[in-house]
Design a protein around this motif. Structure first.
Motif, PDB file in Angstrom:
ATOM      1  N   LEU A   1      13.171 -14.296-114.230  1.00 42.35           N
ATOM      2  CA  LEU A   1      12.270 -13.144-114.282  1.00 42.35           C
ATOM      3  C   LEU A   1      10.836 -13.568-114.013  1.00 42.35           C
ATOM      4  N   ARG A   2      10.438 -14.698-114.571  1.00 44.29           N
ATOM      5  CA  ARG A   2       9.089 -15.205-114.291  1.00 44.29           C
ATOM      6  C   ARG A   2       8.919 -15.491-112.802  1.00 44.29           C
ATOM      7  N   GLU A   3       9.954 -16.085-112.213  1.00 43.47           N
ATOM      8  CA  GLU A   3       9.904 -16.408-110.788  1.00 43.47           C
ATOM      9  C   GLU A   3       9.822 -15.145-109.934  1.00 43.47           C
ATOM     10  N   LEU A   4      10.496 -14.093-110.368  1.00 40.74           N
ATOM     11  CA  LEU A   4      10.541 -12.851-109.602  1.00 40.74           C
ATOM     12  C   LEU A   4       9.156 -12.236-109.427  1.00 40.74           C
ATOM     13  N   ILE A   5       8.251 -12.495-110.356  1.00 37.19           N
ATOM     14  CA  ILE A   5       6.918 -11.902-110.304  1.00 37.19           C
ATOM     15  C   ILE A   5       6.215 -12.236-108.989  1.00 37.19           C
ATOM     16  N   ASP A   6       6.442 -13.430-108.464  1.00 37.47           N
ATOM     17  CA  ASP A   6       5.703 -13.865-107.273  1.00 37.47           C
ATOM     18  C   ASP A   6       6.579 -14.169-106.064  1.00 37.47           C
ATOM     19  N   ILE A   7       7.879 -14.012-106.172  1.00 39.90           N
ATOM     20  CA  ILE A   7       8.747 -14.359-105.056  1.00 39.90           C
ATOM     21  C   ILE A   7       8.499 -13.408-103.882  1.00 39.90           C
ATOM     22  N   ASP A   8       8.567 -13.947-102.675  1.00 37.38           N
ATOM     23  CA  ASP A   8       8.331 -13.155-101.464  1.00 37.38           C
ATOM     24  C   ASP A   8       9.462 -13.446-100.479  1.00 37.38           C
ATOM     25  N   GLN A   9      10.279 -12.428-100.202  1.00 36.96           N
ATOM     26  CA  GLN A   9      11.425 -12.609 -99.323  1.00 36.96           C
ATOM     27  C   GLN A   9      11.303 -11.798 -98.029  1.00 36.96           C
ATOM     28  N   ARG A  10      10.102 -11.481 -97.639  1.00 41.33           N
ATOM     29  CA  ARG A  10       9.931 -10.691 -96.426  1.00 41.33           C
ATOM     30  C   ARG A  10      10.430 -11.430 -95.186  1.00 41.33           C
ATOM     31  N   ASP A  11      10.216 -12.723 -95.132  1.00 42.52           N
ATOM     32  CA  ASP A  11      10.727 -13.484 -93.989  1.00 42.52           C
ATOM     33  C   ASP A  11      12.254 -13.513 -93.987  1.00 42.52           C
ATOM     34  N   LEU A  12      12.859 -13.619 -95.169  1.00 41.35           N
ATOM     35  CA  LEU A  12      14.328 -13.583 -95.240  1.00 41.35           C
ATOM     36  C   LEU A  12      14.845 -12.242 -94.737  1.00 41.35           C
ATOM     37  N   ALA A  13      14.141 -11.160 -95.072  1.00 40.67           N
ATOM     38  CA  ALA A  13      14.555  -9.830 -94.614  1.00 40.67           C
ATOM     39  C   ALA A  13      14.502  -9.752 -93.091  1.00 40.67           C
ATOM     40  N   ARG A  14      13.443 -10.271 -92.506  1.00 45.05           N
ATOM     41  CA  ARG A  14      13.297 -10.218 -91.053  1.00 45.05           C
ATOM     42  C   ARG A  14      14.355 -11.059 -90.340  1.00 45.05           C
ATOM     43  N   GLN A  15      14.790 -12.114 -90.977  1.00 46.62           N
ATOM     44  CA  GLN A  15      15.735 -13.037 -90.349  1.00 46.62           C
ATOM     45  C   GLN A  15      17.195 -12.627 -90.539  1.00 46.62           C
ATOM     46  N   LEU A  16      17.457 -11.686 -91.410  1.00 46.25           N
ATOM     47  CA  LEU A  16      18.838 -11.328 -91.738  1.00 46.25           C
ATOM     48  C   LEU A  16      19.530 -10.658 -90.557  1.00 46.25           C
ATOM     49  N   ASP A  17      20.624 -11.242 -90.111  1.00 44.69           N
ATOM     50  CA  ASP A  17      21.348 -10.750 -88.932  1.00 44.69           C
ATOM     51  C   ASP A  17      22.609  -9.976 -89.297  1.00 44.69           C
ATOM     52  N   HIS A  18      22.587  -9.287 -90.414  1.00 41.20           N
ATOM     53  CA  HIS A  18      23.764  -8.566 -90.877  1.00 41.20           C
ATOM     54  C   HIS A  18      23.359  -7.157 -91.306  1.00 41.20           C
ATOM     55  N   PRO A  19      24.266  -6.195 -91.195  1.00 38.65           N
ATOM     56  CA  PRO A  19      23.935  -4.811 -91.570  1.00 38.65           C
ATOM     57  C   PRO A  19      23.646  -4.678 -93.058  1.00 38.65           C
ATOM     58  N   VAL A  20      22.587  -3.967 -93.365  1.00 38.12           N
ATOM     59  CA  VAL A  20      22.130  -3.828 -94.754  1.00 38.12           C
ATOM     60  C   VAL A  20      22.213  -2.366 -95.182  1.00 38.12           C
ATOM     61  N   LEU A  21      22.778  -2.154 -96.341  1.00 38.59           N
ATOM     62  CA  LEU A  21      22.754  -0.833 -96.977  1.00 38.59           C
ATOM     63  C   LEU A  21      21.868  -0.931 -98.210  1.00 38.59           C
ATOM     64  N   VAL A  22      20.831  -0.126 -98.238  1.00 34.44           N
ATOM     65  CA  VAL A  22      19.940  -0.076 -99.396  1.00 34.44           C
ATOM     66  C   VAL A  22      20.247   1.208-100.165  1.00 34.44           C
ATOM     67  N   ILE A  23      20.670   1.053-101.419  1.00 33.67           N
ATOM     68  CA  ILE A  23      20.941   2.204-102.280  1.00 33.67           C
ATOM     69  C   ILE A  23      19.891   2.204-103.385  1.00 33.67           C
ATOM     70  N   ALA A  24      19.154   3.304-103.482  1.00 29.04           N
ATOM     71  CA  ALA A  24      18.052   3.332-104.449  1.00 29.04           C
ATOM     72  C   ALA A  24      17.916   4.701-105.084  1.00 29.04           C
ATOM     73  N   GLY A  25      17.618   4.701-106.372  1.00 20.05           N
ATOM     74  CA  GLY A  25      17.269   5.927-107.060  1.00 20.05           C
ATOM     75  C   GLY A  25      15.795   6.217-106.852  1.00 20.05           C
ATOM     76  N   ASP A  26      15.456   7.449-106.566  1.00 20.76           N
ATOM     77  CA  ASP A  26      14.040   7.756-106.304  1.00 20.76           C
ATOM     78  C   ASP A  26      13.218   7.899-107.579  1.00 20.76           C
ATOM     79  N   GLN A  27      13.859   7.734-108.744  1.00 17.26           N
ATOM     80  CA  GLN A  27      13.141   7.750-110.018  1.00 17.26           C
ATOM     81  C   GLN A  27      13.251   6.395-110.733  1.00 17.26           C
ATOM     82  N   ASP A  28      13.419   5.338-109.966  1.00 20.30           N
ATOM     83  CA  ASP A  28      13.574   3.993-110.518  1.00 20.30           C
ATOM     84  C   ASP A  28      12.289   3.552-111.219  1.00 20.30           C
ATOM     85  N   ALA A  29      12.403   3.192-112.497  1.00 17.84           N
ATOM     86  CA  ALA A  29      11.232   2.777-113.273  1.00 17.84           C
ATOM     87  C   ALA A  29      10.819   1.337-112.998  1.00 17.84           C
TER      88      ALA A  29
END
Length: 275
Positions: free
Chosen positions: A191-219
């Motif tokens: 959890l401490r690590e999550l505060i500053d982790i940055d995975q934007r480059d991993l997202a750009r490099q991902l060569d597989h189909p992604v499904l994002v499921i999200a609640g629009d009231q996520d706290a």
């Protein structure tokens, strides 16, 4: 009960359900257990899928006294289990911090990934930075960690309650809290690590189909950041669960499971964006 022997004799708990259809790996949220996926596991097994679940280091049935309980270490456990269980092009589904875990695991598994599902996921960033104005106030995470040091039971109750935006039964709320009470202080490392982790480059490099499921009231994961993240991926689709919070698979299991199974049917034979 099955365990993976890892760091200096420490063990990670996992469950491997056989099936003829596309394998799915389920990675739970910070501080939870694999039990929080119960309704999803049932739906997947009912559709004939192979399923692999695990408890993070420091959580659930896994040992609590790990030296390394980082996001990278949990991802390495996922990779090792995929290889140990002989999964071929599994779909990696990560919830909350589990989303950051599966992003790292997918990058390590390379071509042996069929797709990625991000459920209320804490990726690509959990907190804002200069060029990413989305995310949770880092002070909230610091406050949660401070409360854990003083009254861990109260902290876990607050986290469990905040997972739900829709009314749920008192039994479900109490049961969810009981799962969060099974983590130990070493789990705080991720959890401490999550505060500053940055995975934007991993997202750009991902060569597989992604499904994002999200609640629009996520706290925990502000929805504007979820919407912004879609543009980082080469091939991603957002499925919004209106009125749901951080645990859409528990708030509206029928809707969540139907969307997940539909995705699995579409990508079951697909291995990459270019395929």
């Amino acid at each position: 009960m099955a365990f993976l022997d890892v760091e200096q004799g420490k063990r990670v708990y996992y469950e491997h359900f056989r099936g003829d259809n596309t394998p799915v790996v389920l990675v739970h949220c910070w501080g939870g257990t694999t039990r929080l996926w119960n309704t999803v596991v049932s739906a997947l097994l009912g559709a004939g899928h192979e399923v692999l679940t695990l408890d993070h280091r420091g959580c659930g049935e896994s040992d609590k006294d790990f030296t390394d309980a980082s996001i990278g270490a949990i991802a390495s456990d996922v990779v090792t289990l995929v290889e140990k269980c002989g999964l071929v092009k599994p779909i990696l589904n990560g919830w909350s911090l589990g989303g950051a875990v599966v992003m790292e695991a997918a990058s390590r598994l390379g071509d042996n990934v069929g797709g990625v599902v991000l459920t209320g996921a804490a990726t690509p960033r959990f907190t804002p930075t200069q060029d990413w104005p989305y995310g949770n106030d880092r002070q909230g995470s610091e406050d949660s960690l401070a409360l854990m040091a003083q009254d861990r039971a109260a902290a876990m109750k607050a986290i469990a309650d905040a997972c739900f935006a829709k009314p749920v039964s008192a039994d479900l709320s109490q049961w969810a809290w009981s799962q969060f009470t099974q983590n130990g202080p070493r789990a705080d490392q991720s959890l401490r690590e999550l505060i500053d982790i940055d995975q934007r480059d991993l997202a750009r490099q991902l060569d597989h189909p992604v499904l994002v499921i999200a609640g629009d009231q996520d706290a925990f994961i502000p929805f504007d950041g979820v919407e912004a993240s879609i543009g980082l991926f080469k091939d991603a689709r957002l499925f919004t669960m209106s009125g749901c919070g951080h645990a859409p698979h528990m708030e509206e299991p029928a809707t969540y499971n139907a969307e997940l199974l539909s995705y699995l049917q579409k990508v079951g034979g697909r291995t990459s964006v270019s395929a």
